[in-house]
Design a protein around this motif. Sequence first.
Motif, PDB file in Angstrom:
ATOM      1  N   ILE A 205       0.823  -1.218   0.000  1.00 32.55           N
ATOM      2  CA  ILE A 205       0.000   0.000   0.000  1.00 32.55           C
ATOM      3  C   ILE A 205       0.849   1.257   0.000  1.00 32.55           C
ATOM      4  CG2 ILE A 205      -0.236   0.151   2.514  1.00 32.55           C
ATOM      5  CD1 ILE A 205      -2.956   0.807  -0.183  1.00 32.55           C
ATOM      6  N   GLU A 206       2.054   1.189   0.594  1.00 27.04           N
ATOM      7  CA  GLU A 206       2.918   2.371   0.644  1.00 27.04           C
ATOM      8  C   GLU A 206       3.401   2.811  -0.729  1.00 27.04           C
ATOM      9  OE1 GLU A 206       2.673   0.639   4.587  1.00 27.04           O
ATOM     10  OE2 GLU A 206       3.161  -0.238   2.631  1.00 27.04           O
ATOM     11  N   THR A 207       3.266   1.944  -1.735  1.00 27.21           N
ATOM     12  CA  THR A 207       3.715   2.308  -3.079  1.00 27.21           C
ATOM     13  C   THR A 207       2.633   3.030  -3.882  1.00 27.21           C
ATOM     14  OG1 THR A 207       3.001   0.264  -4.181  1.00 27.21           O
ATOM     15  CG2 THR A 207       5.163   0.233  -3.111  1.00 27.21           C
ATOM     16  N   THR A 208       1.440   3.185  -3.324  1.00 24.11           N
ATOM     17  CA  THR A 208       0.342   3.794  -4.081  1.00 24.11           C
ATOM     18  C   THR A 208       0.343   5.312  -3.941  1.00 24.11           C
ATOM     19  OG1 THR A 208      -1.188   3.505  -2.220  1.00 24.11           O
ATOM     20  CG2 THR A 208      -1.096   1.754  -3.855  1.00 24.11           C
ATOM     21  N   LYS A 209      -0.138   5.987  -4.985  1.00 26.21           N
ATOM     22  CA  LYS A 209      -0.277   7.439  -4.980  1.00 26.21           C
ATOM     23  C   LYS A 209      -1.547   7.819  -5.739  1.00 26.21           C
ATOM     24  CE  LYS A 209       4.634   8.743  -4.750  1.00 26.21           C
ATOM     25  NZ  LYS A 209       4.528   9.488  -3.477  1.00 26.21           N
ATOM     26  N   ILE A 210      -2.169   8.887  -5.316  1.00 27.59           N
ATOM     27  CA  ILE A 210      -3.309   9.443  -6.053  1.00 27.59           C
ATOM     28  C   ILE A 210      -2.787  10.591  -6.910  1.00 27.59           C
ATOM     29  CG2 ILE A 210      -5.608  10.432  -5.901  1.00 27.59           C
ATOM     30  CD1 ILE A 210      -5.462   7.668  -4.725  1.00 27.59           C
ATOM     31  N   ILE A 211      -2.885  10.443  -8.222  1.00 25.58           N
ATOM     32  CA  ILE A 211      -2.413  11.461  -9.158  1.00 25.58           C
ATOM     33  C   ILE A 211      -3.570  11.829 -10.076  1.00 25.58           C
ATOM     34  CG2 ILE A 211      -0.719  12.027 -10.938  1.00 25.58           C
ATOM     35  CD1 ILE A 211       1.085   9.824  -9.763  1.00 25.58           C
ATOM     36  N   ASP A 212      -3.964  13.101 -10.056  1.00 25.52           N
ATOM     37  CA  ASP A 212      -5.105  13.565 -10.864  1.00 25.52           C
ATOM     38  C   ASP A 212      -6.342  12.694 -10.627  1.00 25.52           C
ATOM     39  OD1 ASP A 212      -3.568  15.586 -11.957  1.00 25.52           O
ATOM     40  OD2 ASP A 212      -2.933  14.367 -13.666  1.00 25.52           O
ATOM     41  N   ASN A 213      -6.591  12.431  -9.343  1.00 23.39           N
ATOM     42  CA  ASN A 213      -7.766  11.652  -8.912  1.00 23.39           C
ATOM     43  C   ASN A 213      -7.774  10.215  -9.427  1.00 23.39           C
ATOM     44  OD1 ASN A 213      -8.973  13.821  -7.472  1.00 23.39           O
ATOM     45  ND2 ASN A 213      -9.665  14.692  -9.428  1.00 23.39           N
ATOM     46  N   LYS A 214      -6.608   9.713  -9.833  1.00 20.46           N
ATOM     47  CA  LYS A 214      -6.490   8.324 -10.257  1.00 20.46           C
ATOM     48  C   LYS A 214      -5.495   7.601  -9.351  1.00 20.46           C
ATOM     49  CE  LYS A 214      -7.656   8.866 -15.161  1.00 20.46           C
ATOM     50  NZ  LYS A 214      -7.210   8.625 -16.551  1.00 20.46           N
ATOM     51  N   ILE A 215      -5.768   6.321  -9.117  1.00 21.72           N
ATOM     52  CA  ILE A 215      -4.907   5.516  -8.251  1.00 21.72           C
ATOM     53  C   ILE A 215      -3.770   4.910  -9.072  1.00 21.72           C
ATOM     54  CG2 ILE A 215      -4.809   3.514  -6.713  1.00 21.72           C
ATOM     55  CD1 ILE A 215      -7.840   3.907  -6.266  1.00 21.72           C
TER      56      ILE A 215
END
Length: 545
Positions: A205-215
């Motif tokens: 989970i630590e590798t996830t990011k929200i970029i422009d409202n996308k996962i």
Amino acid sequence: MIFDILERVDFDLQKAIFDNYILKDGLYIKIGEKIEYFIFKNSQKEEKKQLLFTDLDGNIKADKYEWFVKRDYLSNYLNSNKAIDPPKKRIHNNNYLTLFVKEKEFIQENQEYFLSKLYDTFKDFSSFTKKQEKEILKSFNDYFFDENRLNDIELKKSKLKNIYEEILSKKEYTTNYIKIFFDDDIEKYKKESEIYYALKIYNKIETTKIIDNKIYGLSDFNMGLNAKKPYLEHKTRGFTYPFMVEKDKIFEIKKLFDYLKSQKELYYSPKKDKIGLYLHKHNENDQAVIDDFDIVVYTDEMLPKTFIYKNYLLLKQNKQIIQSNEIKDFNNLFALINEVLFNNALNNNLYGDVYSKLPNHFQNLIYLTRDIAKNLLKRDIDSLFRFLKFSESFIVYYVRQNNLFQAGKVINLVLSIKEYKGENVDILNKLNEIEEKVLKLENLDDNEWYILAGQVIKYLLDKSKKSDKKADMIEPFLRAGKTKKLKQEIEMLYFKYKHDIPLNFIKLNNAISLIMANEENKKVDKEKLLIGLLSENIFYKKEEK
């Protein structure tokens, strides 16, 4: 690599997965207006798995199989490390529409545990408290708190509680899994599983990011990033992960790997007259792992021209001369290479560490040549000729293993490759030419000299009275690095057995003279020497046998 593969997939991945999916052994329960019980027990002997799906009385219920397959696939957890109930990890499903547990865990004492963990967890996922988890779950808030969904969760919780004891009474039908399904539309199953995958499908989970409202996140397929693999990180970027994949794309990647998991070890997907792809995979911890991938330009499975594996040495098997073999496609050519050069040891050693119990020299030969074999599978016909560089090593190896028959097969293959390449190869004719020169005491070229030396060695060794003639008798000649040393060994062998050779054997006497007359001291061509040794022998005539 993965996206290159996906671009070339021209079929419905989801359908292909369902068509190849195999349920795990266990008791399957469908809860709808009534409760239905089924048994699945796999058998390698039965290709049509739906015929193994029965009711409790043993009646085949093949028409029910697909319904369970689709929902089972969508409902499985990714692996035990990504179960929704750590640290116990008793629940193996990913949504509130199902409950997958081991039979030994399905006991009365665990009833409250299952009801609490299953329905309370999936109601709003409030047990997922990490910052990244909360960010991901925000996009599902409207769905979580839909009144119809909340009511449905409570309804199913109550229903499972009421029939728990009845299911307990059916445990005797399995020692594996108990899998409970509610009778709901497949789209509902997809929607519920999507939430779990959004949280668990990435490396962590630590590798996830929200970029422009996308996962986005780091893919866990064919990839691993942990403390033991810091070399995979990109230290000079804003984030150190090798690459990030958007959620919708990662779902497609999952489908690809789920499909590959069900396929055989080798997977090749060309299109006629178009660029295709080659990949090799194996399964590890119930997941497909791609070992090798390449774009293939030449996609035709047929060889540019027929390859003919000829029996130049007239080898016999079961007292019958082995017939020539015509090979028209790459896969069968690879199979021939595997059989003749590698004695059928290549398939299991094409990737990874070579089997350690094989002889060390043979292990080294596999390491040195298996990339050539891989290129042959990739439709590179020129790779066939690169085996010639190692042909002598294979021939000598089998001779030293006391397997002269296999060594002869290798020689036949080497000569067949040379003829396929365009060289003039005719051993019987060459032996006739050498015999004529011997009788006339004419000079020999280098190739003829080595072949004749091999013929003389074989004839003299046959004079040995040993009942068990082993290949170590040939070893002194294999160890002779230069022609001077080879001549010495032949001379010693001649004097050892000259008492058993007819005094007026002109052909042999002339041959010995021609061999000894060679004053050059070159590196011994062991391949030509062994061709002479293993071929039909010119010193045998009917009256001399």
